[in-house]
Design a protein around this motif. Structure first.
Motif, PDB file in Angstrom:
ATOM      1  N   THR A 173       6.854 -13.178  -2.663  1.00 47.74           N
ATOM      2  CA  THR A 173       6.918 -11.945  -1.876  1.00 47.74           C
ATOM      3  C   THR A 173       5.709 -11.059  -2.147  1.00 47.74           C
ATOM      4  N   VAL A 174       5.370 -10.895  -3.423  1.00 54.17           N
ATOM      5  CA  VAL A 174       4.215 -10.071  -3.791  1.00 54.17           C
ATOM      6  C   VAL A 174       2.938 -10.651  -3.188  1.00 54.17           C
ATOM      7  N   THR A 175       2.766 -11.964  -3.316  1.00 57.08           N
ATOM      8  CA  THR A 175       1.578 -12.618  -2.776  1.00 57.08           C
ATOM      9  C   THR A 175       1.462 -12.387  -1.272  1.00 57.08           C
ATOM     10  N   LEU A 176       2.575 -12.579  -0.568  1.00 59.06           N
ATOM     11  CA  LEU A 176       2.548 -12.428   0.881  1.00 59.06           C
ATOM     12  C   LEU A 176       2.320 -10.984   1.303  1.00 59.06           C
ATOM     13  N   PRO A 205       0.125   9.972  -5.491  1.00 59.72           N
ATOM     14  CA  PRO A 205       1.398  10.724  -5.459  1.00 59.72           C
ATOM     15  C   PRO A 205       2.624   9.825  -5.384  1.00 59.72           C
ATOM     16  N   LEU A 206       2.531   8.674  -4.705  1.00 58.85           N
ATOM     17  CA  LEU A 206       3.678   7.768  -4.652  1.00 58.85           C
ATOM     18  C   LEU A 206       4.015   7.229  -6.036  1.00 58.85           C
ATOM     19  N   THR A 207       2.994   6.902  -6.818  1.00 58.97           N
ATOM     20  CA  THR A 207       3.227   6.396  -8.171  1.00 58.97           C
ATOM     21  C   THR A 207       3.839   7.477  -9.057  1.00 58.97           C
ATOM     22  N   LEU A 208       3.282   8.680  -8.983  1.00 54.29           N
ATOM     23  CA  LEU A 208       3.826   9.782  -9.784  1.00 54.29           C
ATOM     24  C   LEU A 208       5.251  10.112  -9.371  1.00 54.29           C
ATOM     25  N   GLN A 209       5.533  10.058  -8.072  1.00 58.31           N
ATOM     26  CA  GLN A 209       6.882  10.303  -7.570  1.00 58.31           C
ATOM     27  C   GLN A 209       7.857   9.273  -8.132  1.00 58.31           C
ATOM     28  N   THR A 210       7.445   8.016  -8.142  1.00 54.66           N
ATOM     29  CA  THR A 210       8.332   6.952  -8.615  1.00 54.66           C
ATOM     30  C   THR A 210       8.679   7.138 -10.081  1.00 54.66           C
ATOM     31  N   TYR A 211       7.661   7.397 -10.903  1.00 50.60           N
ATOM     32  CA  TYR A 211       7.928   7.617 -12.328  1.00 50.60           C
ATOM     33  C   TYR A 211       8.741   8.890 -12.543  1.00 50.60           C
ATOM     34  N   ALA A 239       2.164   5.429   9.151  1.00 46.10           N
ATOM     35  CA  ALA A 239       2.397   3.999   8.979  1.00 46.10           C
ATOM     36  C   ALA A 239       1.643   3.465   7.763  1.00 46.10           C
ATOM     37  N   LEU A 240       0.401   3.938   7.570  1.00 48.15           N
ATOM     38  CA  LEU A 240      -0.377   3.512   6.411  1.00 48.15           C
ATOM     39  C   LEU A 240       0.302   3.932   5.110  1.00 48.15           C
ATOM     40  N   ALA A 241       0.835   5.146   5.064  1.00 50.43           N
ATOM     41  CA  ALA A 241       1.502   5.625   3.856  1.00 50.43           C
ATOM     42  C   ALA A 241       2.716   4.771   3.508  1.00 50.43           C
ATOM     43  N   THR A 242       3.483   4.363   4.517  1.00 50.66           N
ATOM     44  CA  THR A 242       4.642   3.514   4.236  1.00 50.66           C
ATOM     45  C   THR A 242       4.205   2.140   3.750  1.00 50.66           C
ATOM     46  N   VAL A 243       3.099   1.633   4.283  1.00 49.99           N
ATOM     47  CA  VAL A 243       2.580   0.338   3.830  1.00 49.99           C
ATOM     48  C   VAL A 243       2.104   0.430   2.383  1.00 49.99           C
ATOM     49  N   VAL A 244       1.425   1.513   2.037  1.00 51.80           N
ATOM     50  CA  VAL A 244       0.998   1.709   0.651  1.00 51.80           C
ATOM     51  C   VAL A 244       2.215   1.773  -0.268  1.00 51.80           C
ATOM     52  N   VAL A 265       2.586  -0.404  -3.656  1.00 46.03           N
ATOM     53  CA  VAL A 265       2.728   0.258  -4.950  1.00 46.03           C
ATOM     54  C   VAL A 265       4.031  -0.131  -5.629  1.00 46.03           C
ATOM     55  N   GLU A 266       5.066  -0.364  -4.822  1.00 44.42           N
ATOM     56  CA  GLU A 266       6.418  -0.478  -5.373  1.00 44.42           C
ATOM     57  C   GLU A 266       6.574  -1.576  -6.408  1.00 44.42           C
ATOM     58  N   VAL A 267       6.146  -2.795  -6.110  1.00 46.49           N
ATOM     59  CA  VAL A 267       6.468  -3.911  -6.997  1.00 46.49           C
ATOM     60  C   VAL A 267       5.858  -3.750  -8.388  1.00 46.49           C
ATOM     61  N   PRO A 268       4.553  -3.525  -8.523  1.00 45.18           N
ATOM     62  CA  PRO A 268       4.028  -3.379  -9.887  1.00 45.18           C
ATOM     63  C   PRO A 268       4.597  -2.178 -10.633  1.00 45.18           C
ATOM     64  N   VAL A 269       4.805  -1.067  -9.927  1.00 45.62           N
ATOM     65  CA  VAL A 269       5.360   0.107 -10.597  1.00 45.62           C
ATOM     66  C   VAL A 269       6.806  -0.142 -11.021  1.00 45.62           C
ATOM     67  N   MET A 270       7.587  -0.749 -10.135  1.00 44.37           N
ATOM     68  CA  MET A 270       8.985  -1.008 -10.470  1.00 44.37           C
ATOM     69  C   MET A 270       9.119  -1.985 -11.634  1.00 44.37           C
ATOM     70  N   LEU A 271       8.226  -2.955 -11.729  1.00 42.54           N
ATOM     71  CA  LEU A 271       8.276  -3.884 -12.861  1.00 42.54           C
ATOM     72  C   LEU A 271       7.997  -3.155 -14.176  1.00 42.54           C
TER      73      LEU A 271
END
Length: 348
Positions: A228-231, A253-259, A309-314, A318-324
């Motif tokens: 999934t990450v690769t694709l 900001p998305l990364t800071l928001q997640t943490y 749309a670009l922000a949602t794609v980012v 961002v999600e997978v590496p940050v969530m791991l």
């Protein structure tokens, strides 16, 4: 712990690099894959996510679901973080960065679209990937299912009015096909498959067969995550190359928001004395996003090539590496959470 889990961060980093490289080398092939979708849900990604979720669903014991009500605090925490905190902090984070910090480099119209994309991510809590994060933290499978199901019910009711309120628009048209198809693909179908598999293994009457089956399919779950990450990165390789500065500005900001949301949820779980198996999924479900829904709404409201749309794609990238990284934090804090939860009965 197998080799995949022991070096998970390394494998994910390699998957990100491989995806970006493949997408750059073979853009036409991945453009074709991008069009294999229905209702904004990419069916190839859906297969990989399904592969990740299925082992989690096999673990669910329906006879134990009633015990979920013995720990209502975890459900309350999830609902408060997802619906009363996260959407508003996401709006605040977007305003801070794109109206103040990054204002000299982003024109006001584009800044508005970036903020809108972030808000759409903020009002769409995760449906699929949270099962993966729960499995990686050895969370309570039954509890995770109830948490996700309850959030999906609320999302059907609250997504449109909350998004409309925060975006300041008069009407948000929910892409029901995207929402319902995702719930069916990522919750209903793998749950039915898991129930049938568990029933079949139990009917055979051989002790330990269920555990042996779960151990056998667990590596496939991790492989599904890496695929999934690769694709995902291959599909967005051209965007990464064409707009690196914009992606970097949105990612901060998305990364800071997640943490930040994870810290808020973790503090709540600590205060409520939730055991790790319940606290970990409760914290992670609020930090992960239902990106298919957010992307679909952003495209319908602002257009395919919009900043929203670009922000949602980012957000997806961002999600997978940050969530791991948050999974690793949750696992490291397990002894502390369980010791605190044991200091008094974890009842309502």
């Amino acid at each position: 712990m197998g080799i995949f889990e022991r070096f998970m961060s390394l494998w994910v980093a390699l998957a990100i690099l491989a995806g970006a490289a493949l997408g750059w080398l073979f853009p036409g092939a991945f453009a074709s894959i991008a069009h294999i979708e229905f209702a904004h849900v990419n069916l190839v990604i859906a297969v990989f996510i399904w592969l990740m979720i299925y082992p989690m669903m096999v673990q669910i014991d329906f006879s134990s679901l009633r015990q979920v009500t013995d720990q209502p605090k975890g459900l309350v925490l999830t609902l408060i973080v997802n619906w009363l905190i996260k959407p508003f902090t996401m709006l605040g984070m977007g305003w801070l960065f794109f109206r103040v910090i990054f204002a000299p480099w982003v024109d006001p119209a584009t800044a508005t679209e970036y903020i809108a994309g972030m808000v759409l991510l903020g009002v769409a809590p995760c449906t699929a990937m949270v099962f993966v994060w729960s499995q990686l933290t050895r969370g309570n499978a039954n509890y995770t299912l109830v948490q996700v199901s309850l959030n999906d019910v609320i999302m059907i009711i609250a997504f449109a009015p909350l998004a409309a309120f925060l975006l300041g628009v008069t009407d948000i048209e929910v892409p029901w096909e995207t929402l319902l198809l995702s719930v069916v693909l990522y919750v209903v179908l793998p749950l039915l498959a898991g129930v049938l598999t568990r029933h079949w293994l139990n009917r055979r009457g051989q002790s330990g067969q269920l555990d042996a089956f779960l151990a056998a399919i667990k590596p496939w779950s991790i492989l599904g995550l890496l695929a999934t990450v690769t694709l995902l990165f291959a599909l967005q390789a051209q965007t990464l190359l064409e707009q690196p500065l914009a992606i970097g500005m949105i990612a901060i900001p998305l990364t800071l928001q997640t943490y930040g949301i994870f810290i808020i949820a973790f503090m709540g779980a600590w205060w409520l004395r939730l055991p790790h198996a319940i606290a970990a999924p409760a914290c992670l479900i609020g930090t992960s996003n239902f990106f298919e829904l957010a992307v679909a709404v952003a495209i319908s409201l602002f257009g395919l090539h919009s900043g929203a749309a670009l922000a949602t794609v980012v957000g997806v990238l961002v999600e997978v590496p940050v969530m791991l990284s948050l999974v690793a934090i949750a696992n490291r804090t397990q002894p502390w959470m369980d010791r605190r939860a044991a200091t008094r009965p974890a009842t309502s």
